[in-house]
Design a protein around this motif. Sequence first.
Motif, PDB file in Angstrom:
ATOM      1  N   THR A   1     -91.787   6.739  29.982  1.00 31.91           N
ATOM      2  CA  THR A   1     -92.996   5.929  30.095  1.00 31.91           C
ATOM      3  C   THR A   1     -92.582   4.474  29.914  1.00 31.91           C
ATOM      4  O   THR A   1     -92.072   4.092  28.855  1.00 31.91           O
ATOM      5  CB  THR A   1     -94.040   6.314  29.030  1.00 31.91           C
ATOM      6  OG1 THR A   1     -94.473   7.660  29.262  1.00 31.91           O
ATOM      7  CG2 THR A   1     -95.243   5.381  29.105  1.00 31.91           C
ATOM      8  N   ILE A   2     -92.757   3.693  30.953  1.00 34.37           N
ATOM      9  CA  ILE A   2     -92.371   2.283  30.946  1.00 34.37           C
ATOM     10  C   ILE A   2     -93.615   1.442  30.667  1.00 34.37           C
ATOM     11  O   ILE A   2     -94.554   1.411  31.475  1.00 34.37           O
ATOM     12  CB  ILE A   2     -91.754   1.860  32.296  1.00 34.37           C
ATOM     13  CG1 ILE A   2     -90.631   2.821  32.697  1.00 34.37           C
ATOM     14  CG2 ILE A   2     -91.260   0.423  32.220  1.00 34.37           C
ATOM     15  CD1 ILE A   2     -89.462   2.859  31.762  1.00 34.37           C
ATOM     16  N   ASN A   3     -93.645   0.772  29.525  1.00 39.30           N
ATOM     17  CA  ASN A   3     -94.767  -0.100  29.193  1.00 39.30           C
ATOM     18  C   ASN A   3     -94.589  -1.445  29.887  1.00 39.30           C
ATOM     19  O   ASN A   3     -93.600  -2.145  29.645  1.00 39.30           O
ATOM     20  CB  ASN A   3     -94.851  -0.317  27.681  1.00 39.30           C
ATOM     21  CG  ASN A   3     -95.162   0.958  26.929  1.00 39.30           C
ATOM     22  OD1 ASN A   3     -95.974   1.767  27.368  1.00 39.30           O
ATOM     23  ND2 ASN A   3     -94.509   1.160  25.800  1.00 39.30           N
ATOM     24  N   VAL A   4     -95.516  -1.772  30.755  1.00 40.53           N
ATOM     25  CA  VAL A   4     -95.516  -3.092  31.411  1.00 40.53           C
ATOM     26  C   VAL A   4     -96.732  -3.803  30.829  1.00 40.53           C
ATOM     27  O   VAL A   4     -97.820  -3.795  31.397  1.00 40.53           O
ATOM     28  CB  VAL A   4     -95.591  -2.962  32.934  1.00 40.53           C
ATOM     29  CG1 VAL A   4     -95.506  -4.342  33.591  1.00 40.53           C
ATOM     30  CG2 VAL A   4     -94.467  -2.068  33.446  1.00 40.53           C
ATOM     31  N   ALA A   5     -96.532  -4.389  29.643  1.00 40.95           N
ATOM     32  CA  ALA A   5     -97.684  -4.755  28.833  1.00 40.95           C
ATOM     33  C   ALA A   5     -97.491  -6.012  28.002  1.00 40.95           C
ATOM     34  O   ALA A   5     -98.243  -6.241  27.058  1.00 40.95           O
ATOM     35  CB  ALA A   5     -98.039  -3.584  27.920  1.00 40.95           C
ATOM     36  N   GLY A   6     -96.496  -6.811  28.320  1.00 41.58           N
ATOM     37  CA  GLY A   6     -96.338  -8.076  27.614  1.00 41.58           C
ATOM     38  C   GLY A   6     -96.161  -7.967  26.116  1.00 41.58           C
ATOM     39  O   GLY A   6     -96.497  -8.884  25.369  1.00 41.58           O
ATOM     40  N   GLY A   7     -95.661  -6.819  25.654  1.00 41.76           N
ATOM     41  CA  GLY A   7     -95.468  -6.625  24.211  1.00 41.76           C
ATOM     42  C   GLY A   7     -96.658  -6.021  23.504  1.00 41.76           C
ATOM     43  O   GLY A   7     -96.696  -5.972  22.270  1.00 41.76           O
ATOM     44  N   HIS A   8     -97.634  -5.504  24.250  1.00 41.17           N
ATOM     45  CA  HIS A   8     -98.846  -4.956  23.660  1.00 41.17           C
ATOM     46  C   HIS A   8     -98.563  -3.865  22.631  1.00 41.17           C
ATOM     47  O   HIS A   8     -99.213  -3.794  21.580  1.00 41.17           O
ATOM     48  CB  HIS A   8     -99.728  -4.380  24.795  1.00 41.17           C
ATOM     49  CG  HIS A   8    -101.038  -3.831  24.357  1.00 41.17           C
ATOM     50  ND1 HIS A   8    -102.228  -4.469  24.607  1.00 41.17           N
ATOM     51  CD2 HIS A   8    -101.360  -2.696  23.686  1.00 41.17           C
ATOM     52  CE1 HIS A   8    -103.227  -3.747  24.101  1.00 41.17           C
ATOM     53  NE2 HIS A   8    -102.721  -2.673  23.552  1.00 41.17           N
ATOM     54  N   THR A   9     -97.576  -3.005  22.920  1.00 48.73           N
ATOM     55  CA  THR A   9     -97.317  -1.858  22.032  1.00 48.73           C
ATOM     56  C   THR A   9     -96.342  -2.210  20.916  1.00 48.73           C
ATOM     57  O   THR A   9     -96.120  -1.385  20.018  1.00 48.73           O
ATOM     58  CB  THR A   9     -96.738  -0.690  22.831  1.00 48.73           C
ATOM     59  OG1 THR A   9     -95.497  -1.093  23.430  1.00 48.73           O
ATOM     60  CG2 THR A   9     -97.697  -0.244  23.904  1.00 48.73           C
ATOM     61  N   VAL A  10     -95.750  -3.389  20.968  1.00 49.28           N
ATOM     62  CA  VAL A  10     -94.698  -3.743  20.018  1.00 49.28           C
ATOM     63  C   VAL A  10     -95.257  -4.360  18.731  1.00 49.28           C
ATOM     64  O   VAL A  10     -94.808  -4.067  17.624  1.00 49.28           O
ATOM     65  CB  VAL A  10     -93.701  -4.727  20.673  1.00 49.28           C
ATOM     66  CG1 VAL A  10     -92.653  -5.191  19.665  1.00 49.28           C
ATOM     67  CG2 VAL A  10     -93.046  -4.069  21.876  1.00 49.28           C
ATOM     68  N   GLY A  11     -96.252  -5.212  18.876  1.00 49.48           N
ATOM     69  CA  GLY A  11     -96.814  -5.873  17.713  1.00 49.48           C
ATOM     70  C   GLY A  11     -97.886  -6.849  18.118  1.00 49.48           C
ATOM     71  O   GLY A  11     -98.321  -6.885  19.267  1.00 49.48           O
ATOM     72  N   HIS A  12     -98.329  -7.688  17.168  1.00 51.63           N
ATOM     73  CA  HIS A  12     -99.397  -8.646  17.425  1.00 51.63           C
ATOM     74  C   HIS A  12     -99.050  -9.985  16.793  1.00 51.63           C
ATOM     75  O   HIS A  12     -98.397 -10.046  15.749  1.00 51.63           O
ATOM     76  CB  HIS A  12    -100.731  -8.166  16.861  1.00 51.63           C
ATOM     77  CG  HIS A  12    -101.202  -6.883  17.473  1.00 51.63           C
ATOM     78  ND1 HIS A  12    -101.661  -6.794  18.761  1.00 51.63           N
ATOM     79  CD2 HIS A  12    -101.258  -5.608  16.971  1.00 51.63           C
ATOM     80  CE1 HIS A  12    -101.984  -5.539  19.025  1.00 51.63           C
ATOM     81  NE2 HIS A  12    -101.744  -4.802  17.956  1.00 51.63           N
ATOM     82  N   SER A  13     -99.506 -11.036  17.429  1.00 51.04           N
ATOM     83  CA  SER A  13     -99.397 -12.362  16.839  1.00 51.04           C
ATOM     84  C   SER A  13    -100.609 -12.604  15.946  1.00 51.04           C
ATOM     85  O   SER A  13    -101.718 -12.174  16.260  1.00 51.04           O
ATOM     86  CB  SER A  13     -99.347 -13.423  17.936  1.00 51.04           C
ATOM     87  OG  SER A  13     -98.208 -13.255  18.758  1.00 51.04           O
ATOM     88  N   ILE A  14    -100.412 -13.301  14.824  1.00 55.82           N
ATOM     89  CA  ILE A  14    -101.547 -13.622  13.950  1.00 55.82           C
ATOM     90  C   ILE A  14    -101.505 -15.105  13.613  1.00 55.82           C
ATOM     91  O   ILE A  14    -100.465 -15.759  13.750  1.00 55.82           O
ATOM     92  CB  ILE A  14    -101.519 -12.797  12.640  1.00 55.82           C
ATOM     93  CG1 ILE A  14    -100.207 -13.002  11.878  1.00 55.82           C
ATOM     94  CG2 ILE A  14    -101.745 -11.333  12.952  1.00 55.82           C
ATOM     95  CD1 ILE A  14    -100.196 -12.333  10.523  1.00 55.82           C
TER      96      ILE A  14
END
Length: 247
Positions: free
Chosen positions: A234-247
Amino acid sequence: MKNKTVIITGASTGIGKAVAAYFIDRASNVVMNSSNEDNLRKAYEDLGSPSNAIYFAGDISDQNTGKALVRLAKETFNSVDVLVNNAGVFAPKPFLDVQEEDLERYWNINLKGTYFTSQAAISEMLKQEKGSIINIGTVLVDHAIGGFPATAPITSKGAIHSLTRQLAAEFGKNNIKVNTIAPGIIRSPLQGKMGIEDADSLAGLHLLNRVGEAHEIAEAAYYLASSDFITGETINVAGGHTVGHSI
């Protein structure tokens, strides 16, 4: 991918249309599908009515549509090299409000459509002893958002992620690759259908702080279609959506 035959479902708008355009521009033979014939014809004409593409309207939840797409690909272009299972529906709805007809809609179109069309394609790919199937899932399968209640469509997409791995296991020995692309928020007509007027307002969900573009999914699909040593992923093409979040 030159002269390879690619079937793309849900090809009349958004991601599917972008995927079709990408392969057409690179001299692949493309069979475009959508359930809406008028929209499909317009998409084909928008792409310049290319000689290396044809279109066929039909509902993929009907097993006969997948069989017809494969038959048309064989008759017109002599092979079925790639299937992109893009067609699907998606909309938020609170869990307690979901009715049986909601579940049936998502499972019929999203899961059964992918399942049946893959059955038809793999039947031909087995004869060729090669092929590539690319399913379209969603990052929300692995990264849920509490403020976006969508259990009905997400469970159908989760089933597609599981189907990908099992098909990869069953048909790897036949040189048939099966992978999933899990998009993040992609700028497409889908946002409008879900009541999201400004897709860019969701940019913060991605570490890159922007939404994705449909052609970026097309690039990933082309890569997977042309790769000989990637399967079950499964290749996530998501700009880092599944990796973490900026706060």
